[in-house]
Enzyme design. Structure first.
Site, mmCIF file in Angstrom:
data_model
loop_
_atom_site.group_PDB
_atom_site.id
_atom_site.type_symbol
_atom_site.label_atom_id
_atom_site.label_comp_id
_atom_site.label_asym_id
_atom_site.label_seq_id
_atom_site.Cartn_x
_atom_site.Cartn_y
_atom_site.Cartn_z
ATOM 1 N N HIS A 7 0.823 -1.204 0.000
ATOM 2 C CA HIS A 7 0.000 0.000 0.000
ATOM 3 C C HIS A 7 0.856 1.252 0.000
ATOM 4 C CE1 HIS A 7 0.407 -0.656 4.480
ATOM 5 N NE2 HIS A 7 0.542 0.663 4.483
ATOM 6 N N GLU A 43 -8.388 4.607 9.559
ATOM 7 C CA GLU A 43 -7.889 4.357 8.209
ATOM 8 C C GLU A 43 -8.936 3.716 7.331
ATOM 9 O OE1 GLU A 43 -4.868 1.251 9.495
ATOM 10 O OE2 GLU A 43 -5.851 0.249 7.823
ATOM 11 N N GLN A 60 -3.974 3.491 1.294
ATOM 12 C CA GLN A 60 -4.360 3.522 2.706
ATOM 13 C C GLN A 60 -4.501 4.987 3.119
ATOM 14 O OE1 GLN A 60 -1.306 2.761 5.759
ATOM 15 N NE2 GLN A 60 -2.636 1.097 6.491
ATOM 16 N N HIS A 84 3.851 7.265 3.674
ATOM 17 C CA HIS A 84 4.784 6.136 3.643
ATOM 18 C C HIS A 84 4.422 5.193 2.501
ATOM 19 C CE1 HIS A 84 1.489 4.401 6.177
ATOM 20 N NE2 HIS A 84 1.801 3.270 5.576
ATOM 21 N N GLU A 134 7.396 0.751 5.172
ATOM 22 C CA GLU A 134 6.764 -0.266 6.016
ATOM 23 C C GLU A 134 6.903 -1.623 5.345
ATOM 24 O OE1 GLU A 134 2.657 0.738 6.754
ATOM 25 O OE2 GLU A 134 2.164 -1.259 7.498
HETATM 26 C C1 MC0 Z 1 9.058 11.796 10.026
HETATM 27 N N1 MC0 Z 1 10.017 12.058 9.123
HETATM 28 C C2 MC0 Z 1 9.640 11.566 7.942
HETATM 29 C C3 MC0 Z 1 8.379 10.992 8.151
HETATM 30 N N2 MC0 Z 1 8.047 11.143 9.462
HETATM 31 N N3 MC0 Z 1 10.247 11.565 6.751
HETATM 32 C C4 MC0 Z 1 9.585 10.994 5.725
HETATM 33 N N4 MC0 Z 1 8.344 10.429 5.853
HETATM 34 C C5 MC0 Z 1 7.720 10.424 7.039
HETATM 35 N N5 MC0 Z 1 6.526 9.868 7.164
HETATM 36 C C6 MC0 Z 1 11.261 12.786 9.348
HETATM 37 C C7 MC0 Z 1 10.986 14.171 9.916
HETATM 38 O O1 MC0 Z 1 10.744 15.098 8.894
HETATM 39 C C8 MC0 Z 1 12.250 14.456 10.677
HETATM 40 O O2 MC0 Z 1 13.245 14.909 9.777
HETATM 41 C C9 MC0 Z 1 12.664 13.090 11.190
HETATM 42 O O3 MC0 Z 1 12.015 12.129 10.338
HETATM 43 C C10 MC0 Z 1 12.202 12.868 12.623
HETATM 44 O O4 MC0 Z 1 10.795 13.087 12.626
HETATM 45 P P1 MC0 Z 1 9.991 13.666 13.884
HETATM 46 O O5 MC0 Z 1 8.896 14.488 13.366
HETATM 47 O O6 MC0 Z 1 10.924 14.249 14.893
HETATM 48 O O7 MC0 Z 1 9.320 12.399 14.471
HETATM 49 P P2 MC0 Z 1 9.853 11.185 15.297
HETATM 50 O O8 MC0 Z 1 11.343 11.031 15.180
HETATM 51 O O9 MC0 Z 1 9.266 11.270 16.650
HETATM 52 O O10 MC0 Z 1 9.143 9.993 14.494
HETATM 53 C C11 MC0 Z 1 9.457 9.718 13.179
HETATM 54 C C12 MC0 Z 1 9.229 8.206 13.014
HETATM 55 C C13 MC0 Z 1 7.757 7.937 13.431
HETATM 56 C C14 MC0 Z 1 9.453 7.835 11.537
HETATM 57 C C15 MC0 Z 1 10.182 7.429 13.883
HETATM 58 O O11 MC0 Z 1 6.887 8.688 12.600
HETATM 59 C C16 MC0 Z 1 7.378 6.494 13.414
HETATM 60 O O12 MC0 Z 1 7.645 5.720 14.336
HETATM 61 N N6 MC0 Z 1 6.700 6.034 12.332
HETATM 62 C C17 MC0 Z 1 6.260 4.631 12.203
HETATM 63 C C18 MC0 Z 1 4.827 4.461 12.628
HETATM 64 C C19 MC0 Z 1 3.867 5.218 11.751
HETATM 65 O O13 MC0 Z 1 4.246 6.064 10.931
HETATM 66 N N7 MC0 Z 1 2.567 4.957 11.967
HETATM 67 C C20 MC0 Z 1 1.491 5.593 11.167
HETATM 68 C C21 MC0 Z 1 1.018 4.725 10.099
HETATM 69 P P3 MC0 Z 1 14.108 16.213 10.077
HETATM 70 O O14 MC0 Z 1 15.005 16.348 8.887
HETATM 71 O O15 MC0 Z 1 13.127 17.332 10.261
HETATM 72 O O16 MC0 Z 1 14.853 15.882 11.342
HETATM 73 S S1 MC0 Z 1 0.183 3.313 10.787
HETATM 74 C C22 MC0 Z 1 0.014 2.210 9.524
HETATM 75 O O17 MC0 Z 1 0.416 2.488 8.443
HETATM 76 C C23 MC0 Z 1 -0.672 0.891 9.885
HETATM 77 C C24 MC0 Z 1 -2.030 1.130 10.457
HETATM 78 C C25 MC0 Z 1 -0.737 -0.096 8.735
HETATM 79 O O18 MC0 Z 1 -0.165 0.141 7.660
HETATM 80 O O19 MC0 Z 1 -1.385 -1.136 8.904
#
Ligand code: MC0
Length: 146
Positions: A7, A43, A60, A84, A134
């Site tokens: 997705h 979602e 998604q 993502h 992912e």
């Molecule tokens: C953050 N950053 C990204 C980003 N999110 N870059 C590209 N794409 C994204 N989606 C970048 C920010 O711009 C920042 O860069 C750096 O990463 C740190 O971001 P932050 O804003 O300080 O945030 P953090 O570090 O607290 O978290 C970022 C992180 C988090 C990726 C670790 O979003 C995470 O754990 N994501 C995985 C879970 C997730 O996204 N869940 C939602 C979908 P700079 O350069 O400014 O430092 S759930 C889903 O999809 C499920 C339901 C499913 O598929 O079944």
């Protein structure tokens, strides 16, 4: 082995309005919807096509359920858009371990619950040329209801 685009995750402020855009503009219907409290999202999965590995590819659509969720934080900073990409695999545990061995940060020690009973993990976007990535293993028999 990664065998499909499972997705593309799209962050939105208003899930119902975004679903309606995709229905009215492209004719895509909601295949499945749910709330994932752990991830902080509401979602909708729009099935685009089935794939040669027996799975399918979806859009998604993601609305945050709280401001401090990953999608909530991302929306506040970037606005709506692609959040993502997700690759499908029959074995998320093995693929995540192999990718971790290549020096890419895998965000979870163990896969967590994803959409439609799948098991998911994420790779850090800073290790993937700016793309939050992912990995998904679908549930043995994905539900066909809503
Ligand atoms: C953050 N950053 C990204 C980003 N999110 N870059 C590209 N794409 C994204 N989606 C970048 C920010 O711009 C920042 O860069 C750096 O990463 C740190 O971001 P932050 O804003 O300080 O945030 P953090 O570090 O607290 O978290 C970022 C992180 C988090 C990726 C670790 O979003 C995470 O754990 N994501 C995985 C879970 C997730 O996204 N869940 C939602 C979908 P700079 O350069 O400014 O430092 S759930 C889903 O999809 C499920 C339901 C499913 O598929 O079944």
């Amino acid at each position: 082995m990664l065998t499909r685009i499972d997705h593309i995750g799209i962050a939105c402020f208003d899930l119902d309005r975004t679903v309606e855009f995709y229905r009215a503009t492209y004719g895509f219907e909601v295949f499945h919807s749910e709330v994932n409290e752990e991830q902080g999202v509401r979602e909708a999965m729009l099935k685009i096509n089935e794939t040669s590995d027996g799975g399918a590819s979806y859009l998604q659509l993601l609305e945050p359920t709280r401001e401090d969720s990953a999608v909530g934080k991302w929306l506040a900073k970037n606005g709506e858009g692609v959040h993502h990409i997700a690759f499908g695999t029959a074995d998320v545990d093995t693929d995540a371990a192999d990718i971790r061995d290549k020096g890419v940060r895998v965000l979870y020690d163990e896969p967590r619950k994803g959409s439609m009973g799948s098991r998911i993990t994420f790779l850090h976007p800073k290790d993937c040329h700016g793309v939050l990535t992912e990995l998904v293993t679908a549930a043995p028999s994905a539900p066909d209801d809503h």
